[in-house]
Design a protein around this motif. Structure first.
Motif, PDB file in Angstrom:
ATOM      1  N   ILE A 157     -10.126   0.727   3.085  1.00 33.91           N
ATOM      2  CA  ILE A 157      -9.520   2.043   2.936  1.00 33.91           C
ATOM      3  C   ILE A 157     -10.332   3.052   3.725  1.00 33.91           C
ATOM      4  CG2 ILE A 157     -10.850   2.500   0.828  1.00 33.91           C
ATOM      5  CD1 ILE A 157      -8.451   4.076  -0.250  1.00 33.91           C
ATOM      6  N   VAL A 173      -3.093  -3.630   3.684  1.00 36.11           N
ATOM      7  CA  VAL A 173      -2.343  -4.363   2.660  1.00 36.11           C
ATOM      8  C   VAL A 173      -2.029  -5.763   3.181  1.00 36.11           C
ATOM      9  CG1 VAL A 173      -0.147  -4.485   1.426  1.00 36.11           C
ATOM     10  CG2 VAL A 173      -1.339  -2.300   1.613  1.00 36.11           C
ATOM     11  N   GLU A 214       3.896   8.411   0.000  1.00 31.56           N
ATOM     12  CA  GLU A 214       3.247   7.184   0.473  1.00 31.56           C
ATOM     13  C   GLU A 214       4.204   6.470   1.418  1.00 31.56           C
ATOM     14  OE1 GLU A 214       1.841   2.767  -1.093  1.00 31.56           O
ATOM     15  OE2 GLU A 214       2.812   4.196  -2.445  1.00 31.56           O
ATOM     16  N   LYS A 242       4.737   3.168   4.405  1.00 32.77           N
ATOM     17  CA  LYS A 242       4.228   1.860   4.811  1.00 32.77           C
ATOM     18  C   LYS A 242       4.748   1.501   6.189  1.00 32.77           C
ATOM     19  CE  LYS A 242       7.827  -0.649   2.214  1.00 32.77           C
ATOM     20  NZ  LYS A 242       8.056  -1.636   1.141  1.00 32.77           N
ATOM     21  N   VAL A 293      -4.740   2.559   3.794  1.00 35.21           N
ATOM     22  CA  VAL A 293      -5.173   1.342   3.121  1.00 35.21           C
ATOM     23  C   VAL A 293      -4.569   0.129   3.820  1.00 35.21           C
ATOM     24  CG1 VAL A 293      -5.270   0.101   0.918  1.00 35.21           C
ATOM     25  CG2 VAL A 293      -5.242   2.605   0.936  1.00 35.21           C
ATOM     26  N   ARG A 300      -0.687   1.208   4.268  1.00 37.99           N
ATOM     27  CA  ARG A 300      -0.127   2.260   3.439  1.00 37.99           C
ATOM     28  C   ARG A 300      -0.893   3.550   3.741  1.00 37.99           C
ATOM     29  NH1 ARG A 300       2.523  -1.506   3.051  1.00 37.99           N
ATOM     30  NH2 ARG A 300       3.520  -2.479   1.248  1.00 37.99           N
ATOM     31  N   THR A 314      -5.869  -5.759  -1.034  1.00 39.82           N
ATOM     32  CA  THR A 314      -6.257  -4.632  -0.184  1.00 39.82           C
ATOM     33  C   THR A 314      -7.727  -4.751   0.166  1.00 39.82           C
ATOM     34  OG1 THR A 314      -6.498  -3.352  -2.229  1.00 39.82           O
ATOM     35  CG2 THR A 314      -4.482  -3.033  -0.974  1.00 39.82           C
ATOM     36  N   ILE A 316      -0.484  -0.415  -3.809  1.00 37.66           N
ATOM     37  CA  ILE A 316      -1.878  -0.621  -3.433  1.00 37.66           C
ATOM     38  C   ILE A 316      -2.604  -1.414  -4.522  1.00 37.66           C
ATOM     39  CG2 ILE A 316      -4.078   0.578  -3.041  1.00 37.66           C
ATOM     40  CD1 ILE A 316      -2.456   2.746  -1.580  1.00 37.66           C
TER      41      ILE A 316
END
Length: 582
Positions: free
Chosen positions: A325, A342, A375, A377, A340, A360, A322, A317
């Protein structure tokens, strides 16, 4: 020329190699959860992870041992489910629900402005690139933007927060009234002036029962002003500005509170608020947009004292670009999670963005140390490289000032994200707004809908939003405007929550597309089964044409949802509000 959305694209929509891209992180995380110490959840398994996995299989002799990979991940998840570990969630579903609905051109006629009355509130004309001037000969156009909708004085009526683009004035707080007119709430502190609040959040930061305002700022440097032809008057104008916190004084005004920054004048394109450690005080969650810039939350100790967290959300991140959020408890474990957007550093073609995943999700665990958080993705750009090339080949507009990329190639990215329970099933989903660009300006209001099953997300865009022609189509260089925010409210007052796209700009050119019969920024909820754009042939919605920043809310306190937007031209700047008449 054709629309960007193709049947071929639809049939090939579901998931790329990113389906298994998070396996190592998931393995590390659930080894730790099950008591087998795998160390930091970084997606880089070493001897510690391998040893922990070996010990896991040694303790579960009925399972055939596996090496690191998808099969080992599934074994860990199965055991976690058997043991009823709280909050099991692993990002993108391994076996997504297949596409069942074909491309649709169906529209809704369940919203009509004939049933509404229009009330106008004139706004101040602070001009962009002018340091707050209203002189018509000084600076650029007047560009107010809505940054918050909520009840600021607890009178049961929604109010507004407005910021003026690249104009150094304090936010404008407007109180909704039973008459439908908006009245200004005075804010005399010039310390609250900002050039550009890119994203705003209303939240009760000091837990006194009143909504406060947090503004996350960007602000172009002086060289951009000069490139766009504006006079900086000898001032030093840095990139970015300090974020802003305004504490509500019992609905009668606001006071400016300084909050810490991870770096001076941070460039925060997005931000949100959430109680990350469950101490009863809502924390501030800025998002540094820049490349290779560490980004971390602001800890709210007691509503009066604030400090920077020493732990970044994640390395990725901080590394990638980015833009936005948001926060929600996606896995219902009682802790706030983060999602978030990306975007790749460069190039930013659909293929390159898909390779890294456009989202993410960081699952919270009640503290500010993110090194042991899971985390994941996932996410893909709705536009294909081939379709992007078609846009580039047919584009005939001028390059914008200060553009830092080759205008011969399509640029794509994710501009905003919202955590909402779209289908009202009690699980919070994800709406992701995406843009494309040729000249430097963000274009298009295409989006993705990731539905939460309780254990994972899957791309349910065309299951629930089957008509994406309206907001994704293009012809003769006519595009919809990119999305600032998604709002969820019952705009036709039928008991179901609709989706409103708050976009940057109010172009009406899309009405000239013969294949587009719908208003691209409002999707009407049909009994939580699907969402359809409004037909502008069968519904009277002409009053919405050309409006910027369309948002819903109850702005006169009658219990019914109204819809408003901003109309701004050289000779007039005003809020146009449409109130349903009982």
């Amino acid at each position: 020329m054709r629309t960007l959305l193709s049947i071929t694209f639809l049939c090939g929509l579901f998931y790329s190699s990113l389906v298994t891209a998070n396996d190592d992180k998931i393995i590390q995380f659930y080894l730790n959860q099950l008591g087998f110490n795998s160390g930091i959840v970084d997606g880089k398994p070493g001897n510690k992870t391998k040893s922990a996995l070996k010990n896991f299989y040694a303790s579960n002799t009925d399972i055939v041992p596996k090496e690191l990979g998808l099969n080992a991940r599934n074994d860990l998840l199965n055991i976690a489910k058997k043991l009823n570990l709280p909050g099991i969630h692993y990002g993108l579903c391994s076996n997504p629900t297949p596409q069942t609905k074909p491309l649709s051109r169906e529209y809704s006629d369940a919203f009509d402005l004939t049933e509404h009355k229009e009330v106008v509130t004139v706004l101040p004309k602070y001009r962009s690139f002018s340091y707050g001037s209203t002189d018509q000969t000084n600076g650029g156009p007047v560009e107010p933007e809505i940054k918050g909708v909520g009840d600021l004085n607890n009178d049961g009526i929604d109010d507004l927060v407005i910021d003026y683009y690249e104009t150094s004035v304090p936010p404008l707080f407007l109180r909704g009234t039973p008459s439908g007119q908006f009245k200004q709430i005075e804010l005399s502190e010039m310390k609250a002036s900002r050039r550009h609040i890119r994203n705003g959040e209303l939240a009760d930061i000091n837990a006194d029962g009143y909504l406060d305002f947090v503004g996350f700022t960007t602000g172009d440097p002086g060289r951009v002003w000069i490139e766009e032809g504006y006079d900086i008057k000898g001032k030093i104008i840095p990139r970015g500005e300090a974020d802003i916190l305004l504490i509500n004084k019992n609905g009668k005004g606001f006071r400016n509170i300084k909050i810490p920054e991870i770096r001076k004048n941070d460039w925060n394109h997005g931000g949100t608020t959430a109680d990350l450690n469950n101490d009863g005080f809502i924390d501030i969650i800025p998002l540094s947009e820049g490349e290779n810039e560490k980004t971390a939350p602001v800890i709210n100790t007691d509503g009066r004292k604030f400090s920077m967290s020493t732990s970044e959300y994640s390395e990725e991140i901080s590394y990638y670009v980015t833009s936005d959020i948001d926060s929600a408890d996606f896995n219902n474990d009682g802790f706030a999670d983060l999602v978030v957007t990306v975007t790749n550093l460069r190039p930013r073609t659909p293929k390159e963005n898909n390779a890294i995943g456009t989202l993410r999700v960081v699952y919270g665990d009640g503290d500010f140390d993110f090194t042991n958080n899971l985390e994941v993705k996932f996410g893909e750009i709705w536009l294909t490289d081939k379709e992007g090339k078609s846009i580039v080949n047919n584009y005939n507009r001028k390059r914008e000032p200060s553009v830092g990329h080759d205008t011969g190639h399509i640029i794509t990215g994710s501009g905003n994200v919202e955590a909402l329970d779209v289908d009202a099933d009690g699980l919070v989903d994800i709406l992701e707004g995406q843009y494309f660009s040729v000249s430097g300006r963000w274009l298009g209001s295409g989006f993705k809908y990731y539905r939460n099953t309780g254990e994972c997300f899957y791309d349910a865009t065309f299951d629930f939003f089957p008509n994406q022609v309206t907001n994704r189509s293009y012809k003769s260089n006519i595009f919809t405007n990119y999305i600032h925010n998604f709002y969820q409210n019952d705009v036709n007052n039928d008991g179901f929550m609709d989706i409103v796209l708050q976009t940057d700009g109010g172009s009406t050119k899309w009405t000239k597309l013969p294949e587009n019969e719908g208003f691209p920024y409002i999707f009407i909820n049909r009994q939580n089964q699907e969402f359809l754009p409004i037909s502008y042939h069968s519904s009277n919605i002409a009053g919405l044409y050309g409006l910027d920043d369309i948002v819903p809310g109850d702005f006169n306190g009658d219990g019914l949802i109204d819809i408003i937007g901003i109309y701004s031209r050289d000779d007039i700047t005003e809020i146009r509000a449409f109130y349903i008449e009982k």
